[in-house]
Design an enzyme around this catalytic site. Sequence first.
Site, PDB file in Angstrom:
ATOM      1  N   CYS A   1      55.682 123.429  96.262  1.00  0.00           N
ATOM      2  CA  CYS A   1      54.474 122.597  96.290  1.00  0.00           C
ATOM      3  C   CYS A   1      54.862 121.142  96.516  1.00  0.00           C
ATOM      4  O   CYS A   1      55.706 120.607  95.782  1.00  0.00           O
ATOM      5  CB  CYS A   1      53.724 122.743  94.967  1.00  0.00           C
TER       6      CYS A   1
ATOM      7  N   CYS B   1      53.759 118.296  95.802  1.00  0.00           N
ATOM      8  CA  CYS B   1      53.110 117.255  94.998  1.00  0.00           C
ATOM      9  C   CYS B   1      54.004 116.033  94.807  1.00  0.00           C
ATOM     10  O   CYS B   1      53.563 114.890  94.969  1.00  0.00           O
ATOM     11  CB  CYS B   1      52.701 117.827  93.641  1.00  0.00           C
TER      12      CYS B   1
ATOM     13  N   ASP C   1      54.793  80.548 115.400  1.00  0.00           N
ATOM     14  CA  ASP C   1      53.909  79.576 116.029  1.00  0.00           C
ATOM     15  C   ASP C   1      54.223  78.222 115.390  1.00  0.00           C
ATOM     16  O   ASP C   1      54.797  78.170 114.297  1.00  0.00           O
ATOM     17  CB  ASP C   1      52.453  79.984 115.792  1.00  0.00           C
TER      18      ASP C   1
ATOM     19  N   ASP D   1      48.883  81.679 113.074  1.00  0.00           N
ATOM     20  CA  ASP D   1      47.660  81.430 112.311  1.00  0.00           C
ATOM     21  C   ASP D   1      46.419  81.335 113.186  1.00  0.00           C
ATOM     22  O   ASP D   1      45.317  81.213 112.673  1.00  0.00           O
ATOM     23  CB  ASP D   1      47.798  80.133 111.513  1.00  0.00           C
TER      24      ASP D   1
END
Length: 755
Positions: free
Chosen positions: A412, A414, A456, A651
């Site tokens: 399983c 999980c 930038d 930005d």
Amino acid sequence: MSHSCCSGKSKPTQSEAHQHNSHCCDATASPHSHTEHAPHDSGHVHDASTGDDDPPRAPASGNQRHSWQVSGMDCPSCARKIETAVGRLDGVSQARVLFATERLVVDAAPTLSPSVIMEAVGAAGFTLSGGPSRTASSATQSSWLRENAGIISLAAMMGLATLLGQVMPELGQWLFTLATLWGLWPVTRKAWQLARSGTPFAIETLMSVAAVGALYLGETAEAAMVLLLFMLGEKLESYAAGRARAGVTALMALVPEQAIRVRGEQREEVEASELRPGDIIEVAPGARLPADAVLLDTLAAFDESALTGESIPVERRAGEKVAAGSLCVDRLIRLRVTSEPGHNAIDRILQLIEEAESKRAPIERFIDRFSRWYTPAMMLVALAVILIPPLALGADWETWTYRGLALLLIGCPCALVISTPAAVTSALAAATRQGALIKGGAALEQLAAIDMIAFDKTGTLTLGKPAVTNLEVLGSAEEATFLLTMAAAIETGSHHPLAQAVVNHATEQGITTAAAGEIRALPGMGVEGIIDGKRWSLLAPQHQQGLDEPTQARIQSLEQQGKTVIVLAREKTPLALLALQDQLRGDARAALDELKALGIEGVMLTGDNPRAAAAIAGQLGLDYRASLLPTDKVDAIAALSGQRAIAMVGDGINDAPAMKRARIGIAMGSGTDVALETADAALTTSQLHGLPAMIRLSRAALANIHQNIALALGLKAIFLVTSLLGLTGLWLAVLADTGATALVTANALRLLRKR
């Protein structure tokens, strides 16, 4: 108020977009789709494959291109499911989902009805709506309670089952079973839809198998919890996707829907989509341009920050081109339209975002990829354990059925399902406390691999606000304080960045502003006003008369330092020079040093002129590229991406395409909404020192995820052997699975203490 003094800012030429495919309506097409026709070629051979990293190609000969808006996508893996469902249809040569703009593009044979494509997408659990438009698709907004009814009801049933189980264990067990079935129904239904459309082992299948397996073995509480965690994760992804699309909507909103068209002496309000090249339009101060256009008036100032990211307005002269979305600053102007509908500067940015999105490697959650083979493999192994020994060796059915069920529980997933989200959630929470927002596990993983960052300039490495750096008296007997008082007086009340810088500088000096009258903005030149009967003015150097050679040399020297210069004059006699410059962020140099220590190099990409760029780059010790338009930034990122794992930090709206093209985009918290929503991560405090902290955290999180996967799989491997040997019973199998879950969760929580 208008200034034209922009430090010699270069005037970029907008590249023209060319569209080679004609747009027309197909009489056989669904009214909800947008169709393009390609020239007919009887020898065309359909190619049903599409490259994961390629943008949509032009429709092949004989094919038609259809496009729709898609709703219901939570993450990029949903896009792959839609592509798989549509790509299986006969007659489809290309199916591409552009997740950033929520658009499906399909190239198909004319014989394939668009309704068949829509049915295939619907069968996969998604919805198609009308063709592309100037606004992003919007689904009907229902109440918060209705949208989250499934999660709330499942959590409430689990809470009630836990309480009742303390006094009536059987009733509590029954309620956990009911809660699991309640939560399992929509997940199983979606898994069935995806299986029918060509994705049999999606994450929904994994969740269904995990929950049913735990339920079958009596672990009802565990089954319900796995479903609850899965549903919460899906909701969070859906919210993030919706916010990203809101950013695209904000970008589209930069171009007004209405325009004033002038024909002769008549002015009429028309839809922006009705404008054609050659039309004359009129734009008022404070309004944005509805199309790319050429200025007809002598001079005008424009805020072009939507495209260049530079906060200082730019002077344009008659005959110069101005991009759509630019803000008219100072006066009523007339322009001649040069762009076709759908092909202006903002449209090209949207197209760049789509192309950059399609060129990035598909982002798929680890658990989704892993489930493609893990779930069916474990089911087959468990079935083989139950059947082979009794059938082939005559072994006891009860014994091997018991061992097969134990093996199924060991198998399983999980612990695996929880291990990665637990580490991601802990890391994201730790990042938030440290002033960073990381949008999901995929972004976290990409951050860890970064070895180069492109920055930038304005608003990222600098504050994005010009400040007065020099005030030099030109041989006048007047004191500098008096001249600053006069300059601030005629600038008071203006919202122009340079004007505010002058007024703020005077305020910081403790100067009380004088009273000025008849203040008048001089379009593209500066401002003037009357003080004590004398006319004072602040003008760009090229508009100021009477400047001698030493003064002009000094102006040139200041401009070479990347500064903007304005001249203060009284009755046209120059008295002083004011130099202004954007200021570096206080922590920029320290942040870059930290990044270098982490093995990460930096480069600056800016739309500003080379002199200003060189001045900033020199202070920071960075390589730089200047005078870049959005297209140029994307090209620069593409070139660097071929050799390095690069991130883009910006930005502005102009940075959005480059941020998408980079492996990961990072926005400054003070940036535009579009940049914030386009980015994969953001510095919410706008402090650059958060950048190296974010990188360190992402690397720690990736290591934690690897540890969790090793723990989960290692324990399963050990107990798989013991189960086959009969050493591990069902209870120990349950304990092993629960123990693995507890271990990986505890390991993930260590990230919360990461500093």
